[in-house]
Design a protein around this motif. Structure first.
Motif, mmCIF file in Angstrom:
data_model
loop_
_atom_site.group_PDB
_atom_site.id
_atom_site.type_symbol
_atom_site.label_atom_id
_atom_site.label_comp_id
_atom_site.label_asym_id
_atom_site.label_seq_id
_atom_site.Cartn_x
_atom_site.Cartn_y
_atom_site.Cartn_z
ATOM 1 N N PHE A 4 0.901 -1.056 0.094
ATOM 2 C CA PHE A 4 0.004 -0.026 -0.191
ATOM 3 C C PHE A 4 0.886 1.113 0.118
ATOM 4 O O PHE A 4 0.644 2.217 -0.716
ATOM 5 N N ASP A 5 1.814 1.379 0.839
ATOM 6 C CA ASP A 5 2.803 2.475 0.771
ATOM 7 C C ASP A 5 3.357 2.672 -0.648
ATOM 8 O O ASP A 5 3.693 3.632 -0.786
ATOM 9 N N ALA A 6 3.696 1.797 -1.265
ATOM 10 C CA ALA A 6 4.509 1.730 -2.511
ATOM 11 C C ALA A 6 3.562 2.338 -3.392
ATOM 12 O O ALA A 6 3.756 3.068 -4.230
ATOM 13 N N ILE A 7 2.219 1.763 -3.430
ATOM 14 C CA ILE A 7 1.079 2.240 -4.494
ATOM 15 C C ILE A 7 0.976 3.773 -4.137
ATOM 16 O O ILE A 7 0.925 4.608 -4.999
ATOM 17 N N SER A 9 2.826 6.089 -2.863
ATOM 18 C CA SER A 9 3.710 6.859 -3.100
ATOM 19 C C SER A 9 3.649 7.431 -4.488
ATOM 20 O O SER A 9 4.016 8.758 -5.007
ATOM 21 N N TYR A 10 2.554 6.987 -5.513
ATOM 22 C CA TYR A 10 2.301 7.242 -6.584
ATOM 23 C C TYR A 10 1.217 8.185 -6.830
ATOM 24 O O TYR A 10 0.755 8.936 -7.981
ATOM 25 N N LEU A 11 0.410 8.230 -5.791
ATOM 26 C CA LEU A 11 -1.033 8.898 -5.757
ATOM 27 C C LEU A 11 -0.594 10.332 -5.873
ATOM 28 O O LEU A 11 0.527 10.703 -5.105
ATOM 29 N N PRO A 12 -1.576 11.165 -6.237
ATOM 30 C CA PRO A 12 -1.288 12.660 -6.140
ATOM 31 C C PRO A 12 -1.613 12.970 -4.600
ATOM 32 O O PRO A 12 -2.054 12.391 -3.655
ATOM 33 N N PRO A 13 -0.609 13.988 -4.156
ATOM 34 C CA PRO A 13 -0.384 14.358 -2.875
ATOM 35 C C PRO A 13 -1.516 15.174 -2.150
ATOM 36 O O PRO A 13 -1.719 15.419 -0.977
ATOM 37 N N GLY A 14 -2.343 15.664 -3.051
ATOM 38 C CA GLY A 14 -3.486 16.531 -2.452
ATOM 39 C C GLY A 14 -4.493 15.845 -1.451
ATOM 40 O O GLY A 14 -4.726 14.653 -1.827
ATOM 41 N N GLU A 15 -5.166 16.552 -0.727
ATOM 42 C CA GLU A 15 -5.842 16.009 0.246
ATOM 43 C C GLU A 15 -7.246 15.699 -0.624
ATOM 44 O O GLU A 15 -7.663 16.299 -1.681
ATOM 45 N N GLY A 16 -8.047 14.819 0.025
ATOM 46 C CA GLY A 16 -9.198 14.568 -0.464
ATOM 47 C C GLY A 16 -9.349 13.592 -1.532
ATOM 48 O O GLY A 16 -8.264 13.099 -1.829
ATOM 49 N N TYR A 17 -10.427 13.270 -2.129
ATOM 50 C CA TYR A 17 -10.498 12.184 -3.092
ATOM 51 C C TYR A 17 -10.488 12.861 -4.729
ATOM 52 O O TYR A 17 -10.350 12.082 -5.638
ATOM 53 N N LEU A 18 -10.698 14.139 -4.802
ATOM 54 C CA LEU A 18 -10.620 14.783 -6.098
ATOM 55 C C LEU A 18 -9.316 14.569 -6.876
ATOM 56 O O LEU A 18 -9.409 14.129 -7.955
ATOM 57 N N PRO A 19 -8.078 14.673 -6.278
ATOM 58 C CA PRO A 19 -6.911 14.479 -6.982
ATOM 59 C C PRO A 19 -7.100 13.103 -7.490
ATOM 60 O O PRO A 19 -6.443 12.839 -8.734
#
Length: 159
Positions: A4-7, A9-19
Motif C-alpha cells: 500500500f505504501d508503494a502504491i 507513493s504514486y498517488l497525487p499528494p493533494g487532500e481529499g478524493y478529487l485528485p
C-alpha cells in the motif's frame, strides 16, 4: 514498506478524493484513447447515431436485429480524432491531479469537463449522432458529476 505504501507513493499528494479521481479518470481516458485507435466499437457505442426506422408494413418480428442496429456516423478518422482529443484532456486532468492547488491548471481541467459535457449533450440533443443509452451514459455522468464536484470544491483546493 508495504504494498500500500508503494502504491500510495504514486498517488497525487493533494487532500481529499478529487485528485485521486482525476488520476483515475486520466488513466481510464488514456485507455479509451488507445481503444479509439485500435477499434471503432467503443466510439461507435458513444456515437450510435439515430434510431433507424423500420420499413412500413414490415412486422418487427420478421426483421433481423442487425437491420435495426446503429446508424453510427463514426469512421476510422473520426475515432482517431476523438482518441486524440481524449488523450489531450487526459493529460490536462493528470496535471491537475498532481497540481490541484494551481488555479490555472485546476481551471483548465474543469474546462475539459465542461467542454466534454457540452459536446456530448449537443451530439445527443442537437446533432443526433449520440443516443441516450449504454455508450453515452458514462461520459455524461463523468463530465457532469466531475464538473460539478470541481466547481463546488474549487475554494478548498485553490487558495
Amino acid at each position: 514498506m508495504s504494498q500500500f505504501d508503494a502504491i500510495s507513493s504514486y498517488l497525487p499528494p493533494g487532500e481529499g478524493y478529487l485528485p485521486k479521481w482525476l488520476l483515475f479518470i486520466s488513466v481510464v481516458s488514456l485507455a479509451n484513447s488507445i481503444q479509439s485507435y485500435t477499434s471503432l466499437a467503443g466510439t461507435r457505442a458513444v456515437y450510435s447515431g439515430t434510431v433507424p426506422s423500420k420499413p412500413s408494413g414490415v412486422p418487427s418480428s420478421t426483421l433481423r436485429s442487425s437491420s435495426l442496429e446503429s446508424t453510427s456516423p463514426v469512421t476510422a478518422l473520426s475515432a482517431r480524432t476523438f482518441g486524440t482529443w481524449t488523450a489531450i484532456t487526459s493529460i490536462i486532468r493528470l496535471y491537475a491531479a498532481y497540481n490541484i492547488a494551481n488555479q490555472p491548471v485546476y481551471e483548465m481541467a474543469l474546462w475539459t469537463f465542461g467542454v466534454a459535457w457540452l459536446h456530448f449533450v449537443s451530439e445527443w440533443l442537437v446533432f443526433g449522432t449520440a443516443r441516450f443509452g449504454k455508450g453515452l451514459i458514462g461520459p455524461l455522468v463523468v463530465s457532469t458529476a466531475t464538473g460539478l464536484w470541481m466547481v463546488s470544491q474549487k475554494g478548498f483546493y485553490v487558495q
